[in-house]
Design an enzyme around this catalytic site. Structure first.
Site, short mmCIF file in Angstrom:
data_model
loop_
_atom_site.label_atom_id
_atom_site.label_comp_id
_atom_site.label_asym_id
_atom_site.label_seq_id
_atom_site.Cartn_x
_atom_site.Cartn_y
_atom_site.Cartn_z
N HIS A 219 -9.50 27.19 -129.28
CA HIS A 219 -10.83 26.79 -129.70
C HIS A 219 -11.88 26.79 -128.60
CE1 HIS A 219 -9.84 22.96 -127.79
NE2 HIS A 219 -11.11 22.63 -127.89
N ARG A 220 -11.48 26.83 -127.33
CA ARG A 220 -12.46 26.73 -126.26
C ARG A 220 -13.32 27.99 -126.17
NH1 ARG A 220 -12.12 22.30 -123.00
NH2 ARG A 220 -10.25 21.02 -123.34
#
Length: 380
Positions: A219-220
């Site tokens: 998700h980063r």
């Protein structure tokens, strides 16, 4: 009675707040009054409201409805709205979690009008200031009156930055108290582990066999938004899944799912899309994540929280970043940092698949962090 104002906005903060709210409800109902502010940083039904329902967290007293925006616009909107609420409510403490823009906004708003800040998960450092989260957590720590660190490493980080571990009350931003309390998320994992599998059928839904699949989360921004990094990660995932005939389940944020077609090479996108062992699914609820973490054989993630949860459930973890705040996991050889490097990811997978002597000592406390924190509120 002590009034605290809890600010949450992102999924992990909502989950962490459950432990503190539960401790107040069960043990301190006549001593602590909690007011909850939801900034709306995560506004998707699957990413926030579902957690309140599942974990019986009190509904927020305020919802700011900020939503998604650039860092500056989002944070500025939160600061303005949080300040208005603080002036109205006049809490004894503002409680902040972790390292999101909601954390940053809460710390700036409270510090400017001299309301004491409590930072839960203080002292965590990646030593990478290109990460927005690193800036947020540093600012919050250095404006806080009470700092609660989940690990001894966090305490040592604070000491290196000039904090005094031997301060005495009364605590202030210039004389803050720092405490090693254990990890509040460990409280939740212990509390909900037995309930989770009764509450979800996610294993059956995706035809996953206990102990025979990999859980992945990505998700980063620096992984999802940089094509070279995203391609390196998915190349490794595709190879591991295909060559080992092993299911990899990826609960992805809708934004990440949409970006795959754009940022993955055409051939790799088609290979991943057609790989029967790669299961890209919607974001998982808290109970679903616990069930996945508890029953997988290995975790691959760029999430700090998921790294810890893997450790709680005694699962090795491949860390898809260049660093980790949870150095204890790496030092214990139950986690390996690979960054977005195909070769390193494959090597880490081979290492863990063949490992037979992994051990998981209790480095994240005793599962009673929330009670510890509440007792400090009362003492102040």
């Amino acid at each position: 009675m002590k009034k605290i104002l809890t600010i949450i906005g992102a999924r992990p903060q909502i989950i962490k707040a459950a432990a503190l709210s539960r401790a107040i409800r069960n043990s301190y109902p006549d001593k602590i009054k909690e007011v909850i502010v939801h900034t709306g940083q995560h506004y998707d039904e699957n990413m926030s409201e579902v957690f309140f329902n599942e974990m019986q967290i009190p509904k927020p007293d305020y919802n700011l409805g900020t939503g998604s925006a650039s860092h500056g616009k989002q944070t500025a909107d939160m600061i303005e709205k949080i300040e208005e609420i603080l002036i109205k409510e006049k809490p004894g403490f503002v409680v902040l979690y972790g390292d999101t823009n909601s954390t940053l906004a809460g710390s700036v708003a409270a510090a400017k009008i001299h309301i004491p800040i409590v930072h839960i998960e203080a002292g965590l450092r990646s030593f990478n200031k290109s990460m927005p989260e690193e800036i947020n957590r540093i600012v919050c720590d250095h404006t806080s009156t009470l700092l609660f660190s989940p690990t001894r490493t966090g305490i040592n980080n604070l000491i290196r930055e000039g904090f005094n571990s031997h301060t005495k009350p009364p605590f202030t931003p210039d004389n803050p108290g720092i405490f090693h309390c254990g990890d509040i998320m460990y409280d939740n994992s212990l509390h909900f582990a037995k309930i989770a599998e009764e509450k979800t059928d996610i294993l059956q839904k995706y035809n996953l066999q206990k102990g025979d699949f990999i859980l992945g989360t990505i998700h980063r921004d620096n992984n999802t938004d940089i094509p070279e990094r995203l391609n390196a990660i998915f190349k490794a995932l595709n190879e591991i899944a295909s060559e080992n005939k092993t299911d990899i389940v990826l609960p992805l944020h809708p934004r990440t799912s949409k970006i795959l077609k754009h940022n993955l090479n055409t051939g790799l996108f088609e290979a991943v899309s057609n790989n029967p062992y790669i299961k890209i699914v919607p974001p998982a609820s808290f109970f679903e994540m616990i069930a996945l973490e508890k029953n997988c054989k290995l975790v691959m993630t760029d999430s700090g929280g998921v790294q810890k949860e893997a450790y709680y459930f005694k699962k090795p973890v491949i860390i898809l970043r260049a660093e980790t705040e949870w150095v204890e996991i790496v030092e214990n050889s139950t986690g390996k940092i690979t960054d977005a490097n195909t070769k390193y990811i494959l090597a880490a997978y081979s290492n863990f698949v063949n490992a037979i002597d992994l051990d998981y000592p209790p480095v994240f406390g005793d599962g009673k962090a929330a009670e510890f924190i509440c007792n400090k509120f009362i003492g102040e």
